[in-house]
Scaffold this active site. Structure first.
Site, mmCIF file in Angstrom:
data_model
loop_
_atom_site.group_PDB
_atom_site.id
_atom_site.type_symbol
_atom_site.label_atom_id
_atom_site.label_comp_id
_atom_site.label_asym_id
_atom_site.label_seq_id
_atom_site.Cartn_x
_atom_site.Cartn_y
_atom_site.Cartn_z
ATOM 1 N N GLU A 71 0.804 -1.221 0.000
ATOM 2 C CA GLU A 71 0.000 0.000 0.000
ATOM 3 C C GLU A 71 0.844 1.282 0.000
ATOM 4 O OE1 GLU A 71 -4.287 -0.500 1.584
ATOM 5 O OE2 GLU A 71 -2.941 -1.016 3.243
ATOM 6 N N HIS A 75 -0.529 5.380 7.868
ATOM 7 C CA HIS A 75 -1.683 4.533 7.540
ATOM 8 C C HIS A 75 -1.792 3.461 8.604
ATOM 9 C CE1 HIS A 75 -4.639 2.135 5.609
ATOM 10 N NE2 HIS A 75 -3.811 1.112 5.448
ATOM 11 N N HIS A 90 -4.469 0.487 10.841
ATOM 12 C CA HIS A 90 -5.666 -0.347 10.932
ATOM 13 C C HIS A 90 -6.162 -0.440 12.378
ATOM 14 C CE1 HIS A 90 -3.307 -2.610 7.569
ATOM 15 N NE2 HIS A 90 -3.963 -1.583 7.047
ATOM 16 N N HIS A 100 -11.362 -0.877 6.849
ATOM 17 C CA HIS A 100 -9.915 -0.962 6.621
ATOM 18 C C HIS A 100 -9.134 -0.229 7.715
ATOM 19 C CE1 HIS A 100 -6.524 -0.545 3.350
ATOM 20 N NE2 HIS A 100 -6.038 -0.828 4.530
#
Length: 243
Positions: free
Chosen positions: A78, A97, A99, A169
């Site tokens: 990603e 980023h 989760h 996500h």
């Protein structure tokens, strides 16, 4: 003047802080724009964040390709999240980023919004919106930002905001400094934890827009204090992989 070596150290420290704080586990990533080449960014190779050292931080171009091309280096799938945000937002110097599980419920319940609930989280004013990859790539993807096209859609949805939720996500945070995005990634998760706990007692009272703005201005200057503490609390580089 900051150098790539300084930036690699910051990415390493930030990755380990985010792991220690529970924002990242075996997955997720932190990057920063190269201080020497704004058309490149620095991100760890595909590695659990708690294990990242400065030597693990690679330089990529905005297409997500390794600079210089090197065989045998596995990159995060990603990475296109980062490259396409840096391409669209010249003001952004760092990206996280995550989760983090306390945030995910807010990405899957229609009508749910993340609103600032305590004075440490005034930066959440404006309620981050949710990006749904299915709206662009159909309902048969694994929800990962696997290519530049997916990354462009995410960056466009982010717009001029500092946080975007990602359905089923997680979330992505952007900012002007590594210290800033680390702080906001951590306190976005904490804000969600507080709201989920408060709802067991009743309907929470959130900060007003004015309160959120004032809190954001006050706490924005204190991120360095938090960073210094979190760095000291992390295991020394090289010790995280022990045991």
């Amino acid at each position: 003047m900051s150098t790539s070596l300084d930036a690699k150290t910051a990415v390493s420290q930030g990755s380990r802080i985010l792991a220690a704080q529970g924002v990242l586990d075996a997955f997720g990533h932190l990057s920063c724009r190269s201080p020497e080449r704004p058309d490149r960014f620095l991100i760890p190779r595909s590695l659990a964040p708690a294990l990242v050292t400065p030597d693990d931080v690679a330089e990529l171009d905005l297409a997500g390709d390794l600079i210089p091309p090197t065989s045998g280096v596995q990159l995060f799938l990603e990475r296109f999240i980062h490259g396409e945000i840096y391409r669209r937002r010249p003001d952004v110097q760092a990206v996280v980023h995550s989760h983090a599980l306390p945030v995910v419920p807010f990405t899957v319940v229609p009508g749910a919004r993340i609103r600032p609930i305590c004075h440490m989280c005034g930066f959440l004013r404006g309620a981050p919106s949710t990006f749904d990859l299915a709206a662009h790539a159909g309902a048969s993807t694994d929800l990962l930002i696997r290519n530049a096209e997916h990354g462009r859609h995410l960056a466009e949805h982010l717009g001029d905001a500092s946080i975007v939720l990602m359905r089923a996500h997680g979330y992505t945070v952007v900012g002007a400094r590594v210290e800033e995005v680390v702080y906001e990634a951590i306190y976005t998760m904490k804000n969600c934890e507080i709201e989920l706990a408060a709802r067991a007692l009743g309907e929470p009272a959130f900060l007003s827009d004015g309160e959120a703005e004032a809190c954001a201005q006050t706490l924005g200057a204190a991120t360095s204090r938090a960073w210094e503490l979190w760095v000291r609390q992390c295991p020394p580089i090289g010790a995280a992989s022990g045991g």
